[in-house]
Scaffold this active site. Structure first.
Site, mmCIF file in Angstrom:
data_model
loop_
_atom_site.group_PDB
_atom_site.id
_atom_site.type_symbol
_atom_site.label_atom_id
_atom_site.label_comp_id
_atom_site.label_asym_id
_atom_site.label_seq_id
_atom_site.Cartn_x
_atom_site.Cartn_y
_atom_site.Cartn_z
ATOM 1 N N SER A 144 0.834 -1.123 0.117
ATOM 2 C CA SER A 144 0.015 -0.018 -0.070
ATOM 3 C C SER A 144 1.051 1.180 -0.009
ATOM 4 C CB SER A 144 -0.627 -0.093 1.315
ATOM 5 O OG SER A 144 -1.645 1.171 1.571
ATOM 6 N N TYR A 157 -2.180 -1.040 10.680
ATOM 7 C CA TYR A 157 -2.101 -1.127 9.098
ATOM 8 C C TYR A 157 -0.946 -0.739 8.475
ATOM 9 C CZ TYR A 157 -3.641 -0.999 4.053
ATOM 10 O OH TYR A 157 -4.219 -1.362 2.987
HETATM 11 P P1 NAD Z 1 -11.372 -6.283 -0.230
HETATM 12 O O1 NAD Z 1 -12.194 -5.936 1.369
HETATM 13 O O2 NAD Z 1 -12.163 -5.935 -1.320
HETATM 14 O O3 NAD Z 1 -10.894 -7.673 0.159
HETATM 15 C C1 NAD Z 1 -9.894 -8.315 0.863
HETATM 16 C C2 NAD Z 1 -10.039 -9.687 0.434
HETATM 17 O O4 NAD Z 1 -9.352 -10.302 1.560
HETATM 18 C C3 NAD Z 1 -11.560 -10.284 0.590
HETATM 19 O O5 NAD Z 1 -11.310 -11.325 -0.447
HETATM 20 C C4 NAD Z 1 -11.457 -11.010 1.921
HETATM 21 O O6 NAD Z 1 -12.467 -12.184 2.191
HETATM 22 C C5 NAD Z 1 -9.994 -11.447 2.139
HETATM 23 N N1 NAD Z 1 -9.686 -11.496 3.621
HETATM 24 C C6 NAD Z 1 -10.072 -10.812 4.647
HETATM 25 N N2 NAD Z 1 -9.409 -11.177 5.808
HETATM 26 C C7 NAD Z 1 -8.839 -12.526 5.295
HETATM 27 C C8 NAD Z 1 -8.409 -13.609 6.319
HETATM 28 N N3 NAD Z 1 -8.192 -13.721 7.456
HETATM 29 N N4 NAD Z 1 -7.995 -14.694 5.418
HETATM 30 C C9 NAD Z 1 -8.481 -14.841 4.032
HETATM 31 N N5 NAD Z 1 -8.712 -13.846 3.420
HETATM 32 C C10 NAD Z 1 -9.218 -12.769 3.976
HETATM 33 O O7 NAD Z 1 -10.155 -5.458 -0.324
HETATM 34 P P2 NAD Z 1 -8.991 -4.670 -1.352
HETATM 35 O O8 NAD Z 1 -9.271 -3.158 -1.395
HETATM 36 O O9 NAD Z 1 -9.214 -5.504 -2.361
HETATM 37 O O10 NAD Z 1 -7.809 -5.301 -0.650
HETATM 38 C C11 NAD Z 1 -6.849 -6.146 -1.069
HETATM 39 C C12 NAD Z 1 -5.393 -5.615 -0.685
HETATM 40 O O11 NAD Z 1 -5.094 -4.448 -1.182
HETATM 41 C C13 NAD Z 1 -5.197 -5.620 0.915
HETATM 42 O O12 NAD Z 1 -4.086 -6.090 1.418
HETATM 43 C C14 NAD Z 1 -5.510 -4.000 0.932
HETATM 44 O O13 NAD Z 1 -4.534 -3.763 2.297
HETATM 45 C C15 NAD Z 1 -4.670 -3.603 -0.173
HETATM 46 N N6 NAD Z 1 -4.688 -2.029 -0.634
HETATM 47 C C16 NAD Z 1 -5.977 -1.705 -0.892
HETATM 48 C C17 NAD Z 1 -6.077 -0.623 -1.151
HETATM 49 C C18 NAD Z 1 -7.464 0.233 -1.305
HETATM 50 O O14 NAD Z 1 -7.425 1.380 -1.583
HETATM 51 N N7 NAD Z 1 -8.447 -0.726 -1.474
HETATM 52 C C19 NAD Z 1 -5.087 0.446 -1.206
HETATM 53 C C20 NAD Z 1 -3.925 -0.115 -1.098
HETATM 54 C C21 NAD Z 1 -3.700 -1.454 -0.543
#
Ligand code: NAD
Length: 262
Positions: A144, A157
């Site tokens: 991130s 985080y």
């Molecule tokens: P999301 O909430 O859409 O998806 C998260 C996924 O993680 C889901 O499939 C959920 O079921 C899974 N998950 C959560 N806890 C879990 C566990 N204990 N075991 C197995 N699976 C688990 O989120 P996203 O935005 O797609 O995020 C994905 C990644 O991207 C994360 O690591 C997040 O930190 C990172 N990220 C997101 C953003 C953003 O703006 N959305 C920005 C930077 C980084």
């Protein structure tokens, strides 16, 4: 033959948002894909079936909790039995909790560090030896912009994502001579359920309206004033899995509309 035909990928957090888009991109390039993540069983199984049917690959879903090493081990075993040796690991599962440090619940801290950081170690240690032996592997972790800079109220985080980059660099060095690359992608704000879910807490922590959180907190950080898309992150992950990227390892690639350039 497509570039990733006969490769097998395990994508954690593959049932939603960025992970699902990465799974789709890898499947589109011919890889067999195991998606891991939470969700309603029928819906998750339907996702895997859709990937298999749309791309003519093998796909499966597992609901393993990545914070539990034994559940991840069972998921890797199943992927290897049903789909093939894991050549591509995408550490993408992630969760967020927003609160000032003084009020940050210890259980939330432990949960975030386990899911966003320790899980990458739990999974990597299971697949790395096989990748080295076969002389080819790709480990891509979704970090991130918060792996490079901080924002208030996101201590766990930010700490976990900074740690994930350190872990990535270390494994990259350990595997560099065996054809295995290990990298992070660091998106700014991507419009996914994870972002949507943190809006109410940020409204509460900062006393703002929903519109103010979107304009003045989320997009304020991003000079392009636009959300990153899941397809853009998936395209970068796919590139990192290509042979063209074989000399990129130990990197943390920013996709944040200029956020961390400031
Ligand atoms: P999301 O909430 O859409 O998806 C998260 C996924 O993680 C889901 O499939 C959920 O079921 C899974 N998950 C959560 N806890 C879990 C566990 N204990 N075991 C197995 N699976 C688990 O989120 P996203 O935005 O797609 O995020 C994905 C990644 O991207 C994360 O690591 C997040 O930190 C990172 N990220 C997101 C953003 C953003 O703006 N959305 C920005 C930077 C980084």
């Amino acid at each position: 033959m497509k570039e990733l035909t006969d490769r097998t990928a395990l994508v954690t957090g593959g049932t939603s948002g960025i992970g699902l888009a990465i799974a789709e991109a890898l499947a589109g390039a011919g890889a067999n894909v195991m998606i891991d993540g939470f969700g309603e069983t029928d819906a998750c199984e339907a996702l895997a079936k859709r990937l298999a049917d749309a791309h003519g690959i093998k796909a499966a879903w597992t609901g393993a909790d990545v914070s539990k090493p034994d559940q991840l081990a069972a998921a890797v075993d199943r992927a290897e039995r049903e789909l093939g040796p894991v050549d591509i690991l995408v550490n993408n599962a992630g969760v967020q909790h927003v609160a000032p440090v003084e009020d940050f619940p210890v259980a939330q801290w432990d949960r975030i560090v386990a899911i966003n950081l320790s899980s990458a170690f739990y999974a990597t240690r299971l697949v790395l030896a096989g990748m080295k032996e076969r002389g080819w592997g790709r480990i891509v972790s979704t970090a991130s912009a918060h792996s490079l800079v901080a924002s208030p109220y996101k201590s766990a985080y930010v700490a976990a994502k900074h740690g994930l980059v350190g872990f990535t660099k270390t494994v990259a060095l350990e595997a560099a001579a065996q054809g295995v690359t290990v990298n992070c992608i660091s998106p700014g704000y991507v419009w996914t359920p994870l972002v949507e879910k943190q809006i109410p807490d940020t409204m509460k922590a900062r006393g703002l309206t929903r519109e103010q959180v979107i304009e003045d907190v989320l997009l304020k950080a991003q000079p392009t004033k636009a959300f990153v898309t899941v397809e853009q992150v998936a395209a970068m992950a796919l590139f990192l899995c290509s042979d063209a990227a074989s000399q990129i390892t130990g990197a943390n690639i920013s996709m944040d509309g200029g956020w961390t350039a400031q």
